[in-house]
Write a protein that holds these residues in place. Structure first.
Motif, mmCIF file in Angstrom:
data_model
loop_
_atom_site.group_PDB
_atom_site.id
_atom_site.type_symbol
_atom_site.label_atom_id
_atom_site.label_comp_id
_atom_site.label_asym_id
_atom_site.label_seq_id
_atom_site.Cartn_x
_atom_site.Cartn_y
_atom_site.Cartn_z
ATOM 1 N N ASN A 37 0.816 -1.234 0.000
ATOM 2 C CA ASN A 37 0.000 0.000 0.000
ATOM 3 C C ASN A 37 0.840 1.271 0.000
ATOM 4 O O ASN A 37 0.374 2.329 0.415
ATOM 5 N N ILE A 38 2.077 1.182 -0.474
ATOM 6 C CA ILE A 38 2.967 2.348 -0.520
ATOM 7 C C ILE A 38 3.048 2.843 -1.960
ATOM 8 O O ILE A 38 3.527 2.132 -2.843
ATOM 9 N N VAL A 39 2.572 4.075 -2.176
ATOM 10 C CA VAL A 39 2.600 4.669 -3.517
ATOM 11 C C VAL A 39 4.030 5.038 -3.885
ATOM 12 O O VAL A 39 4.437 4.919 -5.031
ATOM 13 N N GLY A 40 4.831 5.497 -2.922
ATOM 14 C CA GLY A 40 6.237 5.805 -3.158
ATOM 15 C C GLY A 40 6.605 7.218 -2.761
ATOM 16 O O GLY A 40 5.824 7.940 -2.141
ATOM 17 N N GLU A 41 7.820 7.605 -3.130
ATOM 18 C CA GLU A 41 8.318 8.951 -2.854
ATOM 19 C C GLU A 41 8.224 9.763 -4.130
ATOM 20 O O GLU A 41 8.707 9.340 -5.178
ATOM 21 N N LYS A 42 7.600 10.928 -4.031
ATOM 22 C CA LYS A 42 7.329 11.770 -5.193
ATOM 23 C C LYS A 42 7.891 13.166 -4.948
ATOM 24 O O LYS A 42 7.970 13.635 -3.819
ATOM 25 N N THR A 43 8.260 13.832 -6.042
ATOM 26 C CA THR A 43 8.796 15.199 -5.951
ATOM 27 C C THR A 43 7.816 16.240 -6.475
ATOM 28 O O THR A 43 8.088 17.428 -6.414
ATOM 29 N N ASP A 89 -0.125 21.137 -3.347
ATOM 30 C CA ASP A 89 -0.461 21.961 -2.186
ATOM 31 C C ASP A 89 -0.868 21.144 -0.957
ATOM 32 O O ASP A 89 -1.222 21.707 0.068
ATOM 33 N N VAL A 90 -0.767 19.798 -1.015
ATOM 34 C CA VAL A 90 -0.948 19.014 0.205
ATOM 35 C C VAL A 90 0.229 19.255 1.142
ATOM 36 O O VAL A 90 0.133 19.019 2.335
ATOM 37 N N GLY A 91 1.343 19.723 0.580
ATOM 38 C CA GLY A 91 2.535 20.006 1.375
ATOM 39 C C GLY A 91 3.466 18.810 1.453
ATOM 40 O O GLY A 91 3.045 17.664 1.289
ATOM 41 N N ASP A 92 4.719 19.104 1.699
ATOM 42 C CA ASP A 92 5.721 18.056 1.813
ATOM 43 C C ASP A 92 5.499 17.242 3.082
ATOM 44 O O ASP A 92 5.070 17.762 4.105
ATOM 45 N N GLY A 93 5.828 15.978 3.002
ATOM 46 C CA GLY A 93 5.751 15.117 4.172
ATOM 47 C C GLY A 93 5.191 13.755 3.827
ATOM 48 O O GLY A 93 4.962 13.433 2.666
ATOM 49 N N HIS A 94 4.985 12.982 4.860
ATOM 50 C CA HIS A 94 4.431 11.643 4.709
ATOM 51 C C HIS A 94 2.912 11.769 4.651
ATOM 52 O O HIS A 94 2.304 12.382 5.522
#
Length: 186
Positions: A37-43, A89-94
């Motif tokens: 269920n991990i979409v991953g790390e996105k920039t 605009d959800v902002g950086d983070g988990h």
């Protein structure tokens, strides 16, 4: 089908009513291609794809992102396939992304996905270099110290190369990779 009528004590009968009833033993079932269920790390903003089905049909799907109060627009692609975009605009983070599907019999099922949005570059600074570029070291192997940090996903590697003078020649080293920076950022 259920048939019903009411009778009073005098023997009068109401109009007979019928209703079609379906028995729904299922809840909506999700399917996706995200391991654990991990979409991953996105920039940057990114799309999330999933499928949801139910034998009685899907009546409603709600997507929410923890800590984000704006509506997420869901696109119905076909045959139970859906897509939505997680905006910058959800902002950086988990991120915790919660998808709730409700079937026509009002049974619900929830899928929680996680992702990390990291749109900011790491910060790197030399810590023992003077403004004129001097380390104030006189030995033949000067040490150059750096500090680094990243607010969201951390620093995974550092690349560096040297410009050095040997007699009157100017030389460059190849880029080298340091892929085990310590947690203290130095």
């Amino acid at each position: 089908t259920v048939y019903a009528a009411a009778f009073d004590f005098a023997g009068n009968m109401s109009e007979q009513k019928t209703i079609q009833v379906s028995v729904d033993g299922d809840v909506p079932v999700f399917d996706h291609d995200y391991t654990n269920n991990i979409v991953g790390e996105k920039t940057d903003s990114f799309d999330v794809f999933f499928n949801v089905t139910d034998s009685s049909g899907i009546e409603n799907i709600l997507v929410s992102i923890q800590g984000y109060d704006k509506k997420i627009t869901l696109e119905n692609l076909s045959n139970g396939d859906y897509k939505f975009t997680v905006p910058n605009d959800v902002g950086d983070g988990h991120l915790s992304i919660v998808i709730t599907a409700t079937d026509k019999c009002k049974k619900t099922s929830t899928l929680t996905l996680t992702a990390t949005l990291d749109s900011k570059s790491p910060v790197l600074e030399f810590t023992n270099i003077e403004a004129n570029g001097s380390t104030k070291q006189t030995n033949s192997s000067p040490v150059v110290n750096i500090s680094y940090s990243d607010e969201t996903s951390g620093v995974t590697k550092i690349e560096y190369k040297f410009l050095y003078k040997s007699s009157s020649d100017v030389n460059y080293s190849d880029f080298k990779e340091y892929d085990n920076p310590n947690a203290s950022g130095t």
